[in-house]
Write a protein that holds these residues in place. Structure first.
Motif, PDB file in Angstrom:
ATOM      1  N   GLU A 229      28.072  18.154  19.032  1.00  0.00           N
ATOM      2  CA  GLU A 229      28.901  18.161  17.833  1.00  0.00           C
ATOM      3  C   GLU A 229      30.200  17.385  18.054  1.00  0.00           C
ATOM      4  O   GLU A 229      30.674  16.674  17.172  1.00  0.00           O
ATOM      5  CB  GLU A 229      29.245  19.604  17.439  1.00  0.00           C
ATOM      6  CG  GLU A 229      28.617  20.033  16.143  1.00  0.00           C
ATOM      7  CD  GLU A 229      29.084  21.422  15.757  1.00  0.00           C
ATOM      8  OE1 GLU A 229      29.934  21.521  14.851  1.00  0.00           O
ATOM      9  OE2 GLU A 229      28.621  22.388  16.382  1.00  0.00           O
ATOM     10  N   TYR A 230      30.764  17.531  19.237  1.00  0.00           N
ATOM     11  CA  TYR A 230      31.999  16.828  19.579  1.00  0.00           C
ATOM     12  C   TYR A 230      31.771  15.311  19.529  1.00  0.00           C
ATOM     13  O   TYR A 230      32.534  14.577  18.910  1.00  0.00           O
ATOM     14  CB  TYR A 230      32.462  17.265  20.978  1.00  0.00           C
ATOM     15  CG  TYR A 230      33.611  16.458  21.527  1.00  0.00           C
ATOM     16  CD1 TYR A 230      34.911  16.682  21.092  1.00  0.00           C
ATOM     17  CD2 TYR A 230      33.394  15.467  22.482  1.00  0.00           C
ATOM     18  CE1 TYR A 230      35.966  15.936  21.590  1.00  0.00           C
ATOM     19  CE2 TYR A 230      34.444  14.722  22.984  1.00  0.00           C
ATOM     20  CZ  TYR A 230      35.734  14.959  22.539  1.00  0.00           C
ATOM     21  OH  TYR A 230      36.773  14.213  23.023  1.00  0.00           O
ATOM     22  N   VAL A 231      30.689  14.845  20.154  1.00  0.00           N
ATOM     23  CA  VAL A 231      30.397  13.410  20.184  1.00  0.00           C
ATOM     24  C   VAL A 231      30.143  12.892  18.766  1.00  0.00           C
ATOM     25  O   VAL A 231      30.611  11.811  18.400  1.00  0.00           O
ATOM     26  CB  VAL A 231      29.196  13.104  21.106  1.00  0.00           C
ATOM     27  CG1 VAL A 231      28.805  11.631  21.029  1.00  0.00           C
ATOM     28  CG2 VAL A 231      29.518  13.481  22.548  1.00  0.00           C
TER      29      VAL A 231
ATOM     30  N   GLN B  17      36.114  20.713  24.495  1.00  0.00           N
ATOM     31  CA  GLN B  17      35.300  20.118  23.435  1.00  0.00           C
ATOM     32  C   GLN B  17      34.947  21.184  22.396  1.00  0.00           C
ATOM     33  O   GLN B  17      35.022  20.938  21.190  1.00  0.00           O
ATOM     34  CB  GLN B  17      34.015  19.512  24.010  1.00  0.00           C
ATOM     35  CG  GLN B  17      34.240  18.329  24.928  1.00  0.00           C
ATOM     36  CD  GLN B  17      32.953  17.873  25.574  1.00  0.00           C
ATOM     37  OE1 GLN B  17      31.911  17.785  24.932  1.00  0.00           O
ATOM     38  NE2 GLN B  17      33.020  17.567  26.865  1.00  0.00           N
ATOM     39  N   GLN B  18      34.583  22.371  22.880  1.00  0.00           N
ATOM     40  CA  GLN B  18      34.238  23.469  21.970  1.00  0.00           C
ATOM     41  C   GLN B  18      35.449  23.870  21.124  1.00  0.00           C
ATOM     42  O   GLN B  18      35.315  24.116  19.918  1.00  0.00           O
ATOM     43  CB  GLN B  18      33.716  24.667  22.758  1.00  0.00           C
ATOM     44  CG  GLN B  18      32.348  24.411  23.369  1.00  0.00           C
ATOM     45  CD  GLN B  18      31.897  25.547  24.259  1.00  0.00           C
ATOM     46  OE1 GLN B  18      32.638  26.008  25.118  1.00  0.00           O
ATOM     47  NE2 GLN B  18      30.667  26.003  24.043  1.00  0.00           N
ATOM     48  N   LYS B  19      36.633  23.932  21.742  1.00  0.00           N
ATOM     49  CA  LYS B  19      37.848  24.279  21.002  1.00  0.00           C
ATOM     50  C   LYS B  19      38.153  23.232  19.938  1.00  0.00           C
ATOM     51  O   LYS B  19      38.572  23.569  18.833  1.00  0.00           O
ATOM     52  CB  LYS B  19      39.043  24.405  21.958  1.00  0.00           C
ATOM     53  CG  LYS B  19      39.020  25.651  22.818  1.00  0.00           C
ATOM     54  CD  LYS B  19      40.233  25.678  23.728  1.00  0.00           C
ATOM     55  CE  LYS B  19      40.201  26.861  24.664  1.00  0.00           C
ATOM     56  NZ  LYS B  19      41.354  26.849  25.591  1.00  0.00           N
ATOM     57  N   ILE B  20      37.950  21.967  20.269  1.00  0.00           N
ATOM     58  CA  ILE B  20      38.196  20.887  19.316  1.00  0.00           C
ATOM     59  C   ILE B  20      37.259  21.022  18.125  1.00  0.00           C
ATOM     60  O   ILE B  20      37.687  20.900  16.964  1.00  0.00           O
ATOM     61  CB  ILE B  20      38.055  19.500  20.002  1.00  0.00           C
ATOM     62  CG1 ILE B  20      39.199  19.309  21.009  1.00  0.00           C
ATOM     63  CG2 ILE B  20      38.005  18.364  18.975  1.00  0.00           C
ATOM     64  CD1 ILE B  20      39.018  18.146  21.961  1.00  0.00           C
ATOM     65  N   ILE B  21      35.998  21.298  18.374  1.00  0.00           N
ATOM     66  CA  ILE B  21      35.025  21.472  17.289  1.00  0.00           C
ATOM     67  C   ILE B  21      35.423  22.656  16.410  1.00  0.00           C
ATOM     68  O   ILE B  21      35.356  22.578  15.179  1.00  0.00           O
ATOM     69  CB  ILE B  21      33.594  21.647  17.850  1.00  0.00           C
ATOM     70  CG1 ILE B  21      33.101  20.321  18.425  1.00  0.00           C
ATOM     71  CG2 ILE B  21      32.631  22.158  16.791  1.00  0.00           C
ATOM     72  CD1 ILE B  21      33.083  19.172  17.434  1.00  0.00           C
ATOM     73  N   LYS B  22      35.853  23.757  17.011  1.00  0.00           N
ATOM     74  CA  LYS B  22      36.294  24.916  16.219  1.00  0.00           C
ATOM     75  C   LYS B  22      37.479  24.540  15.326  1.00  0.00           C
ATOM     76  O   LYS B  22      37.542  24.921  14.164  1.00  0.00           O
ATOM     77  CB  LYS B  22      36.669  26.089  17.134  1.00  0.00           C
ATOM     78  CG  LYS B  22      35.476  26.838  17.672  1.00  0.00           C
ATOM     79  CD  LYS B  22      35.906  28.018  18.519  1.00  0.00           C
ATOM     80  CE  LYS B  22      34.697  28.708  19.112  1.00  0.00           C
ATOM     81  NZ  LYS B  22      35.056  29.814  19.995  1.00  0.00           N
TER      82      LYS B  22
END
Length: 143
Positions: free
Chosen positions: A79-81, A122-127
């Motif tokens: 998701e980040y990419v 990366q997970q935090k950015i997606i959230k």
């Protein structure tokens, strides 16, 4: 990130995963040969006006002729990419090559820099992105 093609197969009837089918604009058409793609494969449009648009195949089938498979390193949050690619969609759309049928400029695509923070970041950015889009949706609904 890598752009690849599916394995060529023939003699097996499968759905043609073309743009109109993936967008839900047309019923499925079957082919007896093509480049095999499994369900959940990411496909990026490399020909035409919307070059750079990414789809996920919902079923096994043969990739449409205007697509390449988008392979993302397994150590990266998919998701980040995809969000990073989406940030560059305008550039990808405006930098097509070819005159009759414009193609994705693969040189520019490959030059996209994907900052690689630790996986948890990366997970935090997606959230954070998801939360921002939810807020934007609420604002749009209230207009």
């Amino acid at each position: 990130m890598q752009l690849t093609d599916g394995e060529k197969q023939s003699g097996i009837k499968r759905i043609n995963l073309d743009v109109k089918f993936l967008r839900g604009e047309r019923e499925a058409k079957s082919l007896l040969s093509g480049k095999f793609v499994t369900a959940n494969t990411l496909l990026i449009l490399v020909d035409g006006e919307n070059s750079g648009e990414v789809f996920r195949s919902s079923i096994d089938g043969y990739q449409g002729s205007t697509f390449k498979q988008l392979r993302i390193n397994e150590n990266m949050n998919e998701e980040y990419v995809l969000q990073v690619i989406n940030l560059h969609r305008k550039i990808l759309r405006e930098s097509k090559v070819g005159s009759a049928i414009p193609h994705l400029n693969k040189k520019i695509f490959k030059a996209i820099e994907v900052p690689i923070p630790p996986y948890k970041e990366q997970q935090k950015i997606i959230k954070a992105i998801t939360k921002a889009f939810m807020s934007l949706d609420l604002i749009m609904e209230s207009l």
